[in-house]
Write a protein that holds these residues in place. Structure first.
Motif, PDB file in Angstrom:
ATOM      1  N   GLU A   1      -1.660   5.478  11.197  1.00  0.00           N
ATOM      2  CA  GLU A   1      -2.655   4.483  10.785  1.00  0.00           C
ATOM      3  C   GLU A   1      -2.647   4.299   9.273  1.00  0.00           C
ATOM      4  O   GLU A   1      -2.530   3.167   8.775  1.00  0.00           O
ATOM      5  CB  GLU A   1      -4.038   4.907  11.263  1.00  0.00           C
ATOM      6  N   LEU A   5      -0.989   0.964   7.338  1.00  0.00           N
ATOM      7  CA  LEU A   5      -1.865   0.127   6.517  1.00  0.00           C
ATOM      8  C   LEU A   5      -1.280  -0.054   5.117  1.00  0.00           C
ATOM      9  O   LEU A   5      -1.328  -1.149   4.545  1.00  0.00           O
ATOM     10  CB  LEU A   5      -3.263   0.743   6.433  1.00  0.00           C
ATOM     11  N   TYR A  53      -0.569  -5.080  11.560  1.00  0.00           N
ATOM     12  CA  TYR A  53      -1.976  -4.952  11.966  1.00  0.00           C
ATOM     13  C   TYR A  53      -2.093  -5.031  13.491  1.00  0.00           C
ATOM     14  O   TYR A  53      -2.852  -4.266  14.106  1.00  0.00           O
ATOM     15  CB  TYR A  53      -2.820  -6.041  11.309  1.00  0.00           C
ATOM     16  N   VAL A  92      -8.940  -2.247   9.965  1.00  0.00           N
ATOM     17  CA  VAL A  92      -7.701  -2.932  10.336  1.00  0.00           C
ATOM     18  C   VAL A  92      -7.990  -4.389  10.670  1.00  0.00           C
ATOM     19  O   VAL A  92      -7.261  -5.304  10.254  1.00  0.00           O
ATOM     20  CB  VAL A  92      -7.027  -2.218  11.519  1.00  0.00           C
TER      21      VAL A  92
END
Length: 336
Positions: free
Chosen positions: A31, A35, A54, A70
């Protein structure tokens, strides 16, 4: 990418590809890594590729630590390349979900602000601040951006100061005041022919840039490795040679706090704590072609965890839980 690398010297596409490869090696950190990769895709101008990342994260939304963030980033990115209707739907969904992360509120509010939706941006900043600061005795640092953004939009709307604007003023530490930074008339001074006005505006812009860098930059932390009691017990059962390094869990956590305080006293900035697990450490040792009993791996393991975004800042904010995981406030635990 090191935090002190000048932005103009960064190959954002290559950095994004590297982070995507790293996410494949460390799925537990996917994650945070993806990102960062999406941010580099946006900076490279490849916004569709950022949206793909995303969407990749949101395809497993149930396992995300911060799905609201997100979704907010996806909405902001979509709006920037012409998908306004979809972005608005996502923004409304984020607001309805009322995320606990202030960053999600800030991102959707700033997306509205960037497209001249000032009233909607003001309502979003206010809604986020109301939900996150209602019972907070002192605004946590991550919420400062909410108050600063709200102050900025209110100045552009010509609204009078209220209590939260006054609080934002007290939290702002740069030499140029928030009122001056957020003065709507500043935009006119950029077109002035008066050298003194232009010089003053450059000074204000530098101060504002410093504020953004301080808020957005997360320098590489000096991290100390922490083993929870259960993990340390498992580690020592599997690798008794490490008993000399960790005679007891009590000594271990006391040594962490002592080391952090000594580093702080010496002027070392940006300190943090990373929490290890035995499987993760064994995998790291294998990747280094070494044995987990090699004590020189321990600081390298801590550095690797920090580079993967696993560090918790030290000292914790006032009222926050202690880094040791005992469930007590830091001030009542190791910060006492």
């Amino acid at each position: 990418m090191r935090p002190d690398t000048p932005a103009e010297n960064v190959d954002h596409s290559a950095e994004a590809a590297r982070l995507e490869r790293t996410a494949g090696l460390y799925p537990e950190d996917a994650e945070a890594l993806l990102l960062r990769a999406a941010a580099h895709r946006e900076l490279a101008g490849d916004r569709p590729a950022a949206t793909t990342l995303y969407d990749r994260l949101l395809s497993a939304a149930d396992t995300l630590e911060n799905p609201g963030l997100v979704r907010a980033l996806k909405a902001s990115n979509l709006w920037e390349y012409g998908h306004e209707a979809e972005a608005r739907v996502i923004i409304e969904g984020v607001r309805t979900a009322s995320p606990r992360d202030p960053a999600a509120w800030v991102i959707v509010a700033e997306a509205l602000e960037a497209h001249d939706e000032l009233e909607a941006a003001h309502d979003t900043f206010t809604e986020g601040a109301t939900k996150l600061l209602k019972d907070a005795p002192e605004p946590p640092r991550p919420t400062h951006a909410l108050l600063f953004g709200r102050h900025r939009v209110r100045r552009m709307l010509g609204m009078p100061h209220d209590d939260w604007d006054a609080l934002a003023d007290t939290l702002h530490t740069l030499p140029v005041s928030l009122d001056e930074l957020h003065d709507p008339k500043r935009v006119w001074s950029l077109g002035s022919d008066n050298p003194a006005e232009l010089a003053a505006e450059i000074s204000r812009l530098r101060a504002e840039l410093g504020a953004y860098r301080e808020a957005l930059s997360r320098p590489f932390p000096v991290a100390v490795l922490h083993w929870p009691a259960s993990e340390l017990r498992e580690l020592l059962e599997a690798y008794p040679a490490l008993w000399a390094e960790y005679p007891s869990h009590e000594d271990h956590v006391a040594a962490i706090e002592r080391s952090l305080r000594e580093l702080a006293a010496s002027g070392t900035p940006n300190l943090g704590v990373v929490t290890g697990t035995v499987p993760s450490y064994e995998a790291f040792a294998a990747s280094e072609g070494s044995s987990p009993t090699d004590t020189t791996l321990l600081p390298q393991y801590a550095t690797t965890l920090a580079a993967r975004g696993r560090a918790v800042p030290w000292p914790p904010q006032r009222g926050a839980g202690c880094w040791c995981g005992a469930g007590r406030a830091y001030g009542e635990c190791h910060g006492g």
